[in-house]
Design an enzyme around this catalytic site. Structure first.
Site, PDB file in Angstrom:
ATOM      1  N   TYR A   1      36.613  43.126  28.172  1.00  0.00           N
ATOM      2  CA  TYR A   1      36.467  43.219  29.711  1.00  0.00           C
ATOM      3  C   TYR A   1      34.845  43.459  29.973  1.00  0.00           C
ATOM      4  CZ  TYR A   1      37.099  44.292  34.716  1.00  0.00           C
ATOM      5  OH  TYR A   1      37.276  44.240  35.991  1.00  0.00           O
TER       6      TYR A   1
ATOM      7  N   LYS B   1      31.874  41.623  31.924  1.00  0.00           N
ATOM      8  CA  LYS B   1      31.309  42.287  32.969  1.00  0.00           C
ATOM      9  C   LYS B   1      29.827  42.586  32.923  1.00  0.00           C
ATOM     10  CE  LYS B   1      35.039  41.733  35.499  1.00  0.00           C
ATOM     11  NZ  LYS B   1      35.002  40.860  36.711  1.00  0.00           N
TER      12      LYS B   1
HETATM   13  P1  NAD Z   1      43.695  40.808  41.076  1.00  0.00           P
HETATM   14  O1  NAD Z   1      44.346  40.516  39.806  1.00  0.00           O
HETATM   15  O2  NAD Z   1      44.491  41.116  42.213  1.00  0.00           O
HETATM   16  O3  NAD Z   1      43.015  39.432  41.249  1.00  0.00           O
HETATM   17  C1  NAD Z   1      42.473  38.521  40.457  1.00  0.00           C
HETATM   18  C2  NAD Z   1      42.285  36.994  41.020  1.00  0.00           C
HETATM   19  O4  NAD Z   1      41.802  36.197  39.927  1.00  0.00           O
HETATM   20  C3  NAD Z   1      43.712  36.489  41.193  1.00  0.00           C
HETATM   21  O5  NAD Z   1      44.113  35.984  42.522  1.00  0.00           O
HETATM   22  C4  NAD Z   1      43.979  35.865  40.248  1.00  0.00           C
HETATM   23  O6  NAD Z   1      45.014  34.536  40.574  1.00  0.00           O
HETATM   24  C5  NAD Z   1      42.782  34.921  40.026  1.00  0.00           C
HETATM   25  N1  NAD Z   1      42.831  34.221  38.691  1.00  0.00           N
HETATM   26  C6  NAD Z   1      43.003  34.706  37.511  1.00  0.00           C
HETATM   27  N2  NAD Z   1      43.032  33.759  36.493  1.00  0.00           N
HETATM   28  C7  NAD Z   1      42.272  32.531  37.155  1.00  0.00           C
HETATM   29  C8  NAD Z   1      41.834  31.329  36.925  1.00  0.00           C
HETATM   30  N3  NAD Z   1      42.009  30.920  35.622  1.00  0.00           N
HETATM   31  N4  NAD Z   1      41.409  30.661  37.694  1.00  0.00           N
HETATM   32  C9  NAD Z   1      41.102  30.860  39.034  1.00  0.00           C
HETATM   33  N5  NAD Z   1      41.802  32.235  39.281  1.00  0.00           N
HETATM   34  C10 NAD Z   1      42.046  32.931  38.627  1.00  0.00           C
HETATM   35  O7  NAD Z   1      42.569  41.831  40.685  1.00  0.00           O
HETATM   36  P2  NAD Z   1      41.265  42.355  41.701  1.00  0.00           P
HETATM   37  O8  NAD Z   1      41.113  43.856  41.361  1.00  0.00           O
HETATM   38  O9  NAD Z   1      41.417  41.808  43.135  1.00  0.00           O
HETATM   39  O10 NAD Z   1      40.204  41.657  40.912  1.00  0.00           O
HETATM   40  C11 NAD Z   1      39.216  40.718  41.705  1.00  0.00           C
HETATM   41  C12 NAD Z   1      37.796  41.131  40.657  1.00  0.00           C
HETATM   42  O11 NAD Z   1      37.422  42.207  40.817  1.00  0.00           O
HETATM   43  C13 NAD Z   1      37.913  40.672  39.199  1.00  0.00           C
HETATM   44  O12 NAD Z   1      36.895  39.881  38.787  1.00  0.00           O
HETATM   45  C14 NAD Z   1      37.965  41.987  38.509  1.00  0.00           C
HETATM   46  O13 NAD Z   1      37.627  42.136  37.354  1.00  0.00           O
HETATM   47  C15 NAD Z   1      37.063  42.753  39.573  1.00  0.00           C
HETATM   48  N6  NAD Z   1      37.289  44.099  39.604  1.00  0.00           N
HETATM   49  C16 NAD Z   1      38.311  44.682  40.090  1.00  0.00           C
HETATM   50  C17 NAD Z   1      38.315  46.181  39.942  1.00  0.00           C
HETATM   51  C18 NAD Z   1      39.445  47.014  40.402  1.00  0.00           C
HETATM   52  O14 NAD Z   1      39.649  48.232  40.374  1.00  0.00           O
HETATM   53  N7  NAD Z   1      40.613  46.286  41.034  1.00  0.00           N
HETATM   54  C19 NAD Z   1      37.389  46.956  39.499  1.00  0.00           C
HETATM   55  C20 NAD Z   1      36.290  46.234  38.996  1.00  0.00           C
HETATM   56  C21 NAD Z   1      36.145  44.735  39.016  1.00  0.00           C
END
Ligand code: NAD
Length: 251
Positions: A158, A162
Site C-alpha cells: 500500500y 501511494k
Molecule cells: P473505501 O473502501 O470506502 O472506498 C474505496 C472505493 O474504491 C470503493 O468505492 C471501492 O468500491 C472502490 N474500488 C475498489 N476496487 C475498485 C476497482 N477495481 N475499480 C473501481 N473502483 C474500485 O475507502 P476510502 O477510505 O473511501 O478510500 C478512498 C481512497 O482514499 C483510497 O485510495 C484510499 O487508499 C485512500 N485513503 C484512505 C484513507 C482512510 O483513512 N480512509 C487514508 C488515506 C488514503
C-alpha cells in the site's frame, strides 16, 4: 482555444460509490460540475451516491468499470464523454489494502494493490490528458496517503503504491503544466470510512494520540481540499502533495 468554459467542466471520480470518493463526487456536483460516478462491484452504493447528488440538485451518471483494467478504463472514458462530455477533472480515488507483514505478503497481495492503487491512476490519466490538453484546462487529483510519505509496517504494498502515486503526480505536473493542466496529490491521514472501520480499539487510541486535531477525519475533510484543487483558484498549485491528516505527519 481558450481555457475551458466553466460550464463545460466534467469530473470523473473513480470508486465513488462510498467513502472519500462519494464525498468528493458530492462536493464537485454541489459546485455545479457534472460528475461521472464509477464503481466496480456495488451498483447500489453508486446509485446511492447518485441519489444524494440528485437531491442536492447536481448532475451525474453512474458507470461500472474495474479501473485496474485498461480496456474497461477506455470504455469508461468513452461513455463519460458521450453522456456528459470530455473529462476535465479526474480524481483517482479507487484504492484497496491487502495488509500483512512483508515476509508473509503474497505475490497477488502486492500486485493487486499496486495495480489498482497505482496502475489504474496511470491508465485513467493516459485516457484523459489528450482532451484536457486540447481544452487547455485540466485537473488531475490523485488520492495518495500519508503512509506513502512516511511508510507503515504491514503495508509495504500500500505504501509503495501511494508513494508511487506521488511520483506519478509530479511527472504529470511537469509534463503537462504548460497545457493548463495541474496534477496534485492529496494525502489523507486517518479518515473514518469502511477502509478504516476494522481498526482495533488499541490502534485507534494510539492513532488518536498522534493527531493534533484530536479526532479522526471524515470524508468531507478530504473532499473540500479536492474541490479546491479542482477549482480555478488552484490554477498555480501544481505537483504538490497536500496532507489532510489533522496534523498527524507534518512532513
Ligand atoms: P473505501 O473502501 O470506502 O472506498 C474505496 C472505493 O474504491 C470503493 O468505492 C471501492 O468500491 C472502490 N474500488 C475498489 N476496487 C475498485 C476497482 N477495481 N475499480 C473501481 N473502483 C474500485 O475507502 P476510502 O477510505 O473511501 O478510500 C478512498 C481512497 O482514499 C483510497 O485510495 C484510499 O487508499 C485512500 N485513503 C484512505 C484513507 C482512510 O483513512 N480512509 C487514508 C488515506 C488514503
Amino acid at each position: 482555444m481558450g481555457p475551458l468554459d466553466e460550464t463545460r467542466r466534467v469530473a470523473l471520480v473513480t470508486g465513488s460509490g462510498k467513502g472519500i470518493g462519494r464525498a468528493v463526487a458530492l462536493a464537485l456536483a454541489k459546485g455545479g460540475v457534472p460528475v461521472a460516478i464509477n464503481y466496480s462491484r456495488s451498483e447500489s452504493e453508486a446509485r446511492a451516491t447518485a441519489e444524494m447528488i440528485s437531491e442536492a440538485g447536481g448532475t451525474c451518471r453512474v458507470f461500472k468499470a474495474d479501473v485496474s483494467k485498461s480496456d474497461e478504463v477506455h470504455v469508461l472514458f468513452e461513455k463519460t464523454k458521450k453522456e456528459l462530455g470530455p473529462v476535465s477533472i479526474l480524481v483517482n480515488n479507487a484504492g484497496i489494502t491487502r495488509d500483512s507483514l512483508l515476509v508473509r505478503m503474497k505475490d497477488e497481495d502486492w500486485r493487486e494493490v499496486l495495480t489498482l492503487n497505482l496502475e489504474a491512476a496511470f491508465l485513467c490519466i493516459r485516457e484523459s490528458v489528450r482532451d484536457m490538453a486540447k481544452a487547455r484546462w485540466g485537473r488531475i487529483i490523485n488520492i495518495s496517503s500519508v503512509v506513502g510519505l512516511i511508510g507503515n509496517p504491514g503495508q509495504a504494498n500500500y505504501c509503495a503504491s501511494k508513494a508511487g502515486l506521488i511520483g506519478l503526480t509530479k511527472s504529470v505536473a511537469r509534463e503537462y503544466g504548460m497545457r493548463g493542466i495541474t496534477a496534485n496529490a492529496v494525502a489523507p491521514g486517518w479518515i473514518e470510512t469502511d477502509m478504516t472501520a476494522g481498526l482495533k480499539p488499541e490502534i485507534r487510541e494510539a492513532m488518536l494520540k498522534s493527531v493534533p486535531a484530536a479526532r479522526p477525519g471524515v470524508p468531507q475533510d478530504v473532499a473540500s481540499v479536492v474541490a479546491f484543487l479542482a477549482s480555478d483558484g488552484a490554477a498555480y498549485v501544481n505537483g504538490q502533495t497536500i496532507a489532510v491528516d489533522g496534523g498527524m505527519t507534518m512532513v
